[in-house]
Design a protein around this motif. Structure first.
Motif, mmCIF file in Angstrom:
data_model
loop_
_atom_site.group_PDB
_atom_site.id
_atom_site.type_symbol
_atom_site.label_atom_id
_atom_site.label_comp_id
_atom_site.label_asym_id
_atom_site.label_seq_id
_atom_site.Cartn_x
_atom_site.Cartn_y
_atom_site.Cartn_z
ATOM 1 N N VAL A 31 10.323 62.942 64.613
ATOM 2 C CA VAL A 31 11.616 62.380 64.192
ATOM 3 C C VAL A 31 12.498 62.278 65.440
ATOM 4 N N TYR A 32 13.647 61.626 65.309
ATOM 5 C CA TYR A 32 14.593 61.565 66.424
ATOM 6 C C TYR A 32 15.306 62.906 66.557
ATOM 7 N N GLY A 33 15.443 63.388 67.800
ATOM 8 C CA GLY A 33 16.126 64.638 68.070
ATOM 9 C C GLY A 33 17.515 64.398 68.650
ATOM 10 N N LEU A 34 18.344 65.430 68.609
ATOM 11 C CA LEU A 34 19.694 65.356 69.171
ATOM 12 C C LEU A 34 19.735 66.246 70.400
ATOM 13 N N GLY A 35 19.828 65.614 71.566
ATOM 14 C CA GLY A 35 19.654 66.325 72.814
ATOM 15 C C GLY A 35 20.941 66.707 73.509
ATOM 16 N N ALA A 36 20.925 67.896 74.111
ATOM 17 C CA ALA A 36 21.975 68.373 75.003
ATOM 18 C C ALA A 36 21.329 69.347 75.973
ATOM 19 N N ASP A 37 21.956 69.540 77.112
ATOM 20 C CA ASP A 37 21.461 70.473 78.126
ATOM 21 C C ASP A 37 21.340 71.870 77.515
ATOM 22 N N THR A 142 23.000 64.529 60.078
ATOM 23 C CA THR A 142 23.919 65.499 59.506
ATOM 24 C C THR A 142 23.105 66.623 58.886
ATOM 25 N N SER A 143 23.491 67.859 59.128
ATOM 26 C CA SER A 143 22.733 69.001 58.638
ATOM 27 C C SER A 143 22.549 68.933 57.128
ATOM 28 N N GLY A 144 21.296 69.134 56.695
ATOM 29 C CA GLY A 144 20.977 69.112 55.279
ATOM 30 C C GLY A 144 20.490 67.775 54.775
ATOM 31 N N LYS A 145 20.692 66.703 55.567
ATOM 32 C CA LYS A 145 20.290 65.365 55.146
ATOM 33 C C LYS A 145 18.878 65.037 55.652
ATOM 34 N N PRO A 146 18.250 63.962 55.118
ATOM 35 C CA PRO A 146 16.907 63.606 55.591
ATOM 36 C C PRO A 146 16.887 63.340 57.090
ATOM 37 N N SER A 147 15.840 63.776 57.750
ATOM 38 C CA SER A 147 15.717 63.588 59.192
ATOM 39 C C SER A 147 15.548 62.112 59.532
ATOM 40 N N PRO A 148 16.034 61.686 60.720
ATOM 41 C CA PRO A 148 15.989 60.272 61.092
ATOM 42 C C PRO A 148 14.663 59.877 61.734
ATOM 43 N N THR A 149 14.118 58.769 61.300
ATOM 44 C CA THR A 149 12.875 58.267 61.888
ATOM 45 C C THR A 149 13.072 56.928 62.600
ATOM 46 N N THR A 150 14.322 56.440 62.643
ATOM 47 C CA THR A 150 14.680 55.250 63.423
ATOM 48 C C THR A 150 16.044 55.480 64.074
ATOM 49 N N ALA A 151 16.357 54.669 65.075
ATOM 50 C CA ALA A 151 17.676 54.756 65.699
ATOM 51 C C ALA A 151 18.772 54.375 64.710
ATOM 52 N N ASP A 152 18.480 53.470 63.785
ATOM 53 C CA ASP A 152 19.470 53.110 62.764
ATOM 54 C C ASP A 152 19.839 54.319 61.913
ATOM 55 N N HIS A 153 18.840 55.139 61.564
ATOM 56 C CA HIS A 153 19.118 56.360 60.801
ATOM 57 C C HIS A 153 20.057 57.283 61.597
ATOM 58 N N VAL A 165 22.148 56.869 71.677
ATOM 59 C CA VAL A 165 20.814 57.069 71.127
ATOM 60 C C VAL A 165 19.862 56.183 71.927
ATOM 61 N N LEU A 166 18.773 56.766 72.379
ATOM 62 C CA LEU A 166 17.745 56.015 73.106
ATOM 63 C C LEU A 166 16.750 55.492 72.079
ATOM 64 N N ASP A 167 16.737 54.183 71.882
ATOM 65 C CA ASP A 167 15.970 53.554 70.810
ATOM 66 C C ASP A 167 14.553 53.241 71.283
ATOM 67 N N ASP A 168 13.585 53.928 70.678
ATOM 68 C CA ASP A 168 12.175 53.648 70.982
ATOM 69 C C ASP A 168 11.423 53.270 69.708
ATOM 70 N N GLY A 169 12.152 52.679 68.743
ATOM 71 C CA GLY A 169 11.514 52.196 67.527
ATOM 72 C C GLY A 169 11.232 53.289 66.512
ATOM 73 N N GLN A 170 10.394 52.954 65.552
ATOM 74 C CA GLN A 170 10.024 53.861 64.454
ATOM 75 C C GLN A 170 9.150 54.995 64.974
ATOM 76 N N THR A 171 9.416 56.222 64.492
ATOM 77 C CA THR A 171 8.561 57.342 64.874
ATOM 78 C C THR A 171 7.196 57.217 64.199
ATOM 79 N N LYS A 172 6.211 57.946 64.711
ATOM 80 C CA LYS A 172 4.837 57.762 64.239
ATOM 81 C C LYS A 172 4.419 58.777 63.170
ATOM 82 N N ALA A 294 12.378 58.152 55.520
ATOM 83 C CA ALA A 294 12.958 56.812 55.417
ATOM 84 C C ALA A 294 13.224 56.465 53.954
ATOM 85 N N GLY A 295 12.327 56.873 53.065
ATOM 86 C CA GLY A 295 12.521 56.615 51.645
ATOM 87 C C GLY A 295 13.723 57.353 51.083
ATOM 88 N N LEU A 296 13.875 58.617 51.444
ATOM 89 C CA LEU A 296 15.034 59.382 50.976
ATOM 90 C C LEU A 296 16.330 58.760 51.482
#
Length: 336
Positions: A31-37, A142-153, A165-172, A294-296
């Motif tokens: 899934v897409y992660g939220l990055g910080a140092d 947002t905490s508690g919500k479905p994890s994002p599998t696209t940059a749009d999410h 957000v670094l967009d690399d398309g749909q996760t696998k 994505a369905g949720l």
């Protein structure tokens, strides 16, 4: 703040944001992660604020490779090295003891262990290499919500809250990494994922499964063990047997507008004209796992839907990871 959508060739910009203490969502195979140092406590605290995440829910440390882990972790045994050699980069997170004061308490939740992950996505490894520091990597939602599998999410939840957000398309893979605790003997899987105990045991021997929900006064060693996760706005109800969908639909329709989350074989048997709010999970548990989040999220964009009838699978192999997420999204609510 305007959240930028960066292209793959703008990876250096993403790294510069990280070095400056800003937040960047990044792609992985799961899934897409939220990055910080991960070494910058103030930046890490911004992650908790952006997600609305409880402060006692520790974060995964995302690294460019095993050499970076050695700067922070102790206890890199031959078995741990074997996991590096066989499963990294890939969807496996490894909990290890850490060196004293190696990471901020905001990362570890005050524990003496930390979870390390080396994702398969080359762009994310490149961000870390160029930034020169490991990055925390909870899911970019947002905490508690479905994890994002696209940059749009990601942008649906995080627009205006993060730098980019670094967009690399749909996760696998579509569900988060397996988490294995190597700070205990025998090792324990704390969160199931694409890599199972069956995959790990030929490499490191006996592995236990333990995805219990921790107590209120207990600090979880891994994400997803304590708080509500993956839940859309509508109530999810799990249908164990595909043959029960007709009865489940009749029951749910008496209560509220209904959406269907199921495989093509199940959807084809329903009245597809009547049920415009439906989302295909594909043909099998592999595609269902890939499409679940994505369905949720699809149903969150259809606010008239108040009940989601979701197809269950046998909880073994990849089905264990699928059902782990679906049961949390449903709050263990089944149609019986």
């Amino acid at each position: 703040m305007n959240t930028l959508r960066l292209k793959p060739e703008e990876v250096d910009q993403a790294a510069q944001f990280i070095k400056a203490g800003k937040l960047v969502a990044f792609p992985t195979e799961t899934v897409y992660g939220l990055g910080a140092d991960a070494t910058n406590e103030e930046a890490v605290k911004q992650v908790y604020a952006a997600k609305g995440r409880p402060s006692d829910n520790p974060l995964i440390v995302t690294v460019s490779g095993p050499d970076q882990v050695a700067q922070y972790a102790a206890g890199i045994t031959p078995k741990v090295q074997a996991l590096f050699d066989n499963f990294w980069p890939g969807p496996l997170t490894i909990i290890l003891p850490i060196k004293p004061n190696a990471l901020p308490s905001a990362v570890t939740g005050g524990l003496r262990t930390a979870a390390f992950r080396n994702p398969a996505d080359k762009l994310t490894r490149e961000i870390i290499s160029r930034a020169g520091v490991p990055i925390v990597g909870p899911s970019a939602n947002t905490s508690g919500k479905p994890s994002p599998t696209t940059a749009d999410h990601v942008l649906h939840d995080m627009d205006g809250k993060i730098a980019a957000v670094l967009d690399d398309g749909q996760t696998k893979v579509g569900v988060e990494s397996t988490i294995v605790d190597m700070s205990v003997v025998p090792p324990v899987i704390l969160r199931p994922g694409a890599i199972s105990a069956h995959d790990l045991e030929p490499i490191i021997g006996k592995v236990l499964n333990d995805s219990h929900k921790v107590k209120a006064n207990e600090i979880p060693k891994a994400p997803g063990m304590k708080y509500k996760h993956y839940a859309p706005n509508a109530q999810v109800i799990i249908v164990r047997d595909p043959a029960d969908f007709a009865k489940a639909i009749a029951w749910a329709e008496e209560k509220a507008p209904v959406g269907l989350l199921a495989t093509d074989a199940v959807l084809e048997k329903q009245n597809t004209v009547r049920f415009k709010s439906q989302y295909s999970l594909g043909n099998d548990v592999e595609s269902a796992t890939h499409r679940l989040f994505a369905g949720l999220r699809y149903f969150d964009l259809n606010p008239e839907i108040k009940i989601i009838l979701a197809q269950g699978f046998t909880p073994d192999g990849l089905g264990l990871a699928y059902m782990n997420r679906l049961e949390k999204a449903a709050g263990l609510q089944y149609f019986d």
